[in-house]
Design a protein around this motif. Sequence first.
Motif, PDB file in Angstrom:
ATOM      1  N   GLN A 294       0.832  -1.197   0.000  1.00 35.61           N
ATOM      2  CA  GLN A 294       0.000   0.000   0.000  1.00 35.61           C
ATOM      3  C   GLN A 294       0.872   1.255   0.000  1.00 35.61           C
ATOM      4  O   GLN A 294       2.028   1.225   0.417  1.00 35.61           O
ATOM      5  CB  GLN A 294      -0.869   0.045   1.274  1.00 35.61           C
ATOM      6  CG  GLN A 294      -2.045  -0.901   1.271  1.00 35.61           C
ATOM      7  CD  GLN A 294      -2.840  -0.716   2.557  1.00 35.61           C
ATOM      8  OE1 GLN A 294      -2.312  -0.877   3.635  1.00 35.61           O
ATOM      9  NE2 GLN A 294      -4.094  -0.370   2.430  1.00 35.61           N
ATOM     10  N   THR A 295       0.311   2.339  -0.416  1.00 32.15           N
ATOM     11  CA  THR A 295       0.995   3.617  -0.250  1.00 32.15           C
ATOM     12  C   THR A 295       0.801   4.082   1.183  1.00 32.15           C
ATOM     13  O   THR A 295      -0.146   3.701   1.852  1.00 32.15           O
ATOM     14  CB  THR A 295       0.403   4.665  -1.207  1.00 32.15           C
ATOM     15  OG1 THR A 295      -1.001   4.783  -0.955  1.00 32.15           O
ATOM     16  CG2 THR A 295       0.624   4.246  -2.656  1.00 32.15           C
ATOM     17  N   ASP A 296       1.719   4.913   1.651  1.00 32.36           N
ATOM     18  CA  ASP A 296       1.667   5.369   3.034  1.00 32.36           C
ATOM     19  C   ASP A 296       0.459   6.269   3.273  1.00 32.36           C
ATOM     20  O   ASP A 296       0.125   7.124   2.461  1.00 32.36           O
ATOM     21  CB  ASP A 296       2.947   6.138   3.388  1.00 32.36           C
ATOM     22  CG  ASP A 296       4.083   5.196   3.699  1.00 32.36           C
ATOM     23  OD1 ASP A 296       3.850   3.971   3.690  1.00 32.36           O
ATOM     24  OD2 ASP A 296       5.203   5.684   3.948  1.00 32.36           O
ATOM     25  N   ASP A 297      -0.169   6.071   4.410  1.00 31.44           N
ATOM     26  CA  ASP A 297      -1.238   6.932   4.898  1.00 31.44           C
ATOM     27  C   ASP A 297      -1.065   6.971   6.402  1.00 31.44           C
ATOM     28  O   ASP A 297      -1.306   5.983   7.088  1.00 31.44           O
ATOM     29  CB  ASP A 297      -2.600   6.362   4.511  1.00 31.44           C
ATOM     30  CG  ASP A 297      -3.755   7.196   5.078  1.00 31.44           C
ATOM     31  OD1 ASP A 297      -3.480   8.175   5.802  1.00 31.44           O
ATOM     32  OD2 ASP A 297      -4.917   6.846   4.803  1.00 31.44           O
ATOM     33  N   SER A 298      -0.619   8.109   6.918  1.00 28.45           N
ATOM     34  CA  SER A 298      -0.261   8.189   8.333  1.00 28.45           C
ATOM     35  C   SER A 298      -1.454   7.982   9.255  1.00 28.45           C
ATOM     36  O   SER A 298      -1.293   7.705  10.436  1.00 28.45           O
ATOM     37  CB  SER A 298       0.399   9.536   8.637  1.00 28.45           C
ATOM     38  OG  SER A 298      -0.500  10.606   8.368  1.00 28.45           O
TER      39      SER A 298
ATOM     40  N   THR B 160       0.075   1.506   8.047  1.00 23.42           N
ATOM     41  CA  THR B 160       1.288   2.195   7.602  1.00 23.42           C
ATOM     42  C   THR B 160       2.371   2.112   8.670  1.00 23.42           C
ATOM     43  O   THR B 160       3.538   1.813   8.387  1.00 23.42           O
ATOM     44  CB  THR B 160       0.971   3.672   7.294  1.00 23.42           C
ATOM     45  OG1 THR B 160       0.029   3.725   6.231  1.00 23.42           O
ATOM     46  CG2 THR B 160       2.232   4.437   6.928  1.00 23.42           C
ATOM     47  N   TRP B 161       1.991   2.385   9.894  1.00 23.96           N
ATOM     48  CA  TRP B 161       2.956   2.365  10.996  1.00 23.96           C
ATOM     49  C   TRP B 161       3.347   0.940  11.375  1.00 23.96           C
ATOM     50  O   TRP B 161       4.499   0.693  11.756  1.00 23.96           O
ATOM     51  CB  TRP B 161       2.376   3.113  12.194  1.00 23.96           C
ATOM     52  CG  TRP B 161       2.157   4.558  11.883  1.00 23.96           C
ATOM     53  CD1 TRP B 161       0.990   5.162  11.523  1.00 23.96           C
ATOM     54  CD2 TRP B 161       3.159   5.571  11.837  1.00 23.96           C
ATOM     55  NE1 TRP B 161       1.186   6.490  11.271  1.00 23.96           N
ATOM     56  CE2 TRP B 161       2.520   6.775  11.455  1.00 23.96           C
ATOM     57  CE3 TRP B 161       4.529   5.583  12.081  1.00 23.96           C
ATOM     58  CZ2 TRP B 161       3.204   7.967  11.318  1.00 23.96           C
ATOM     59  CZ3 TRP B 161       5.215   6.777  11.948  1.00 23.96           C
ATOM     60  CH2 TRP B 161       4.562   7.953  11.574  1.00 23.96           C
TER      61      TRP B 161
ATOM     62  N   ARG C  34       3.605  -1.524   9.251  1.00 25.53           N
ATOM     63  CA  ARG C  34       4.599  -1.947   8.260  1.00 25.53           C
ATOM     64  C   ARG C  34       5.966  -1.329   8.566  1.00 25.53           C
ATOM     65  O   ARG C  34       7.007  -1.974   8.394  1.00 25.53           O
ATOM     66  CB  ARG C  34       4.137  -1.557   6.850  1.00 25.53           C
ATOM     67  CG  ARG C  34       2.976  -2.400   6.338  1.00 25.53           C
ATOM     68  CD  ARG C  34       2.803  -2.227   4.828  1.00 25.53           C
ATOM     69  NE  ARG C  34       2.606  -0.842   4.447  1.00 25.53           N
ATOM     70  CZ  ARG C  34       1.426  -0.230   4.415  1.00 25.53           C
ATOM     71  NH1 ARG C  34       0.336  -0.880   4.766  1.00 25.53           N
ATOM     72  NH2 ARG C  34       1.330   1.032   4.042  1.00 25.53           N
ATOM     73  N   ARG C  35       5.950  -0.099   9.039  1.00 21.58           N
ATOM     74  CA  ARG C  35       7.211   0.542   9.420  1.00 21.58           C
ATOM     75  C   ARG C  35       7.843  -0.193  10.608  1.00 21.58           C
ATOM     76  O   ARG C  35       9.077  -0.357  10.659  1.00 21.58           O
ATOM     77  CB  ARG C  35       6.957   2.005   9.779  1.00 21.58           C
ATOM     78  CG  ARG C  35       8.209   2.863   9.825  1.00 21.58           C
ATOM     79  CD  ARG C  35       7.849   4.335   9.817  1.00 21.58           C
ATOM     80  NE  ARG C  35       7.139   4.710   8.590  1.00 21.58           N
ATOM     81  CZ  ARG C  35       6.631   5.912   8.372  1.00 21.58           C
ATOM     82  NH1 ARG C  35       6.760   6.860   9.287  1.00 21.58           N
ATOM     83  NH2 ARG C  35       6.003   6.176   7.245  1.00 21.58           N
TER      84      ARG C  35
END
Length: 668
Positions: A28-32, A37-38, A40-41
């Motif tokens: 996916q593209t990042d979406d804060s 998103t976090w 995956r980080r």
Amino acid sequence: MLPTGAIVMIRLALSALTFIICAAANAQTDDSRNAATWYRRAFERFASTNVSQDEWEAIWKYQENPSAGPSDTVRQVLARFQPSFSALRRGSRQAYSDFAIDYEAGWDMSLDHLSPLRSIAYMMFTDARVRLHDGNSAAAADNIATLYRLAKHLPGDQMIISSLVANAIFKGSDAIAETGFDRGAFDPANAAKMLKALDGLAPKDPFDIVGAIRKENETTIEWLREKYADPNDRLHMIDDISTASMGPGDPALLGGMMLMGDAQFELALEQLEHVMDRTIEIFSLDDPEEIRFELQQLRQEIKSGEHGALTPLVLPAHLNLFEKLTEAEKMLGRRIAVLDAIATGVVSPQQWENAALYYLRAIELLAKIEKDRKDQLRSITARMDQPISEQAAQALIASESILATILEGASKRRCEFVKDSYHPNITLPGYLPGLREISSLVFADAVRLTQADKLDAAVDRLASMLRMAQHLSSDQIITTCLLSHAIFNETASIVRAVMARDGFTEEQIARLRTAALTISRKDPFGYITAFTIARKQLEEWFMASAKLDIEQTGLLRKLITHWDGDQLLYLLIITRPGAANDRSAPTAVNPALRPLGELLSLEGLTVALGEAEQIRRRVSAGNIDVFADRQIPEIGRVHEHLAAARADVGRTITVLGEKRQAEPAPGR
């Protein structure tokens, strides 16, 4: 401590983690605002952390035995994982989590985020334990709150496995929280932080297992219809089911599926869909026992082939989910109640400390003293008509630290001994002989103090024993109920002897009466509750051992209802895990159990263990009426004690009220 299975899971997951993370990171593209998103980080940081094999071994060793304390290596490794924990914490605070699951992929669906999330969660469990060990309760509470919020996000996947992972993460983090509560570690602010993290979890089915079943039901039928529309594709069903980890399946059923024509395959799909809908209906019933009965009946119908060839391959795992659901409801309800009570000041953290930790510590201290003093203490008879010798008195005085630990434990509001969740039938818990020994120590000291006319200190001991009896009455184990009863009666015997010579003051009697009133009049010493638990444990054991049909299950439940306490205790002892191998010579007994010699017939216990294998063979052959025309060895005289329980409590409370009732009220 983490379950062994969880540790193994971590080891297996780590070997493939880098590949999984790379796939997830590109999904996916990042979406804060999206927790995914976090998360995956967090995966990326976790996988990029350098940890040697020796360092992993140190981590796993600590996880297996956290009581040994964290080594410097463990601390160093956890410090390196803080960036991944930080990302996980940031993600957990987002309003939603969306890993863009492709539901149309059916059994080919990718849920690659679950394995790394579990791995990071288990490492955060470890970090929280170290924080508690170091006295940093705020940091431990922050970790637990993060994991609670993570568990709230996962059911959003609408997949059964995700709901189960959420349940497992909640259960693991909650075990750390329980450790903190046992020690009085969490103040109201920390409790409020953890309580807030649970906002939004429904009291009924908190991890939305039923919703996940419903979603999977909606997607499975159409996916199967499309996936295996071509008869040639059905030839690969064996490999597909194995890849999907749905179990090996019955070869005959699988072979039948491979040979089905289109009309037969469509009929099998319709039968599967019907049973899936029926499963949802069963889960929607209000009565848990009715749900269990209906699920068992459906399980038997599927086993007998009433619902087509596909259903046995796809559905059985669904039928085992109800116990997970009810377990989650109980865990959540209990945790919210405790957190709310501490956060609002209804109870203090110190009040909620676990008395069991003090009792276990006292047992440990007693085991460590020199043999001569231990033998001296064991030889003391706590009877008012037998003077305590000077040598025995000195041995008791020298044991003041042990006695103080026991009395401190007895002052606590709650007492919970940790049970092994994998083997709930423990029956003869390892702490039982030690509890008998430390209670005997307190009685001996109470007699010493009474004979020395130090009645106020003696009352402290006796009131503590009444509270200890109340503590043990909630253990839900028949043998612990017997010990609770014995401690109460021994206390009452000493009290009556002192009161016979008008030894106690009104204030001292009031203290004893207050302590005695903590014992339930409805279920003194917890026998009835323990019987209920025992019947459930035995029903599960018989069902697993005899593979009963619906008619036999009904007969078994009728039989279990009529078994008395002695029959329940006998069967619990011989059906314990490993009981068939847990006997020594026919006339011998485990030396560790000897302190229970006045509580249980060790000879009867040995006879019962000797019969374990015989009973197991009879049950496995389908003979569930094990007491027909058969006399069992006497072990605990449970029926006799149960019959006397209410009278024993009532008599003691009456005696403790006599002086107050006899004296006129002030001013008369």
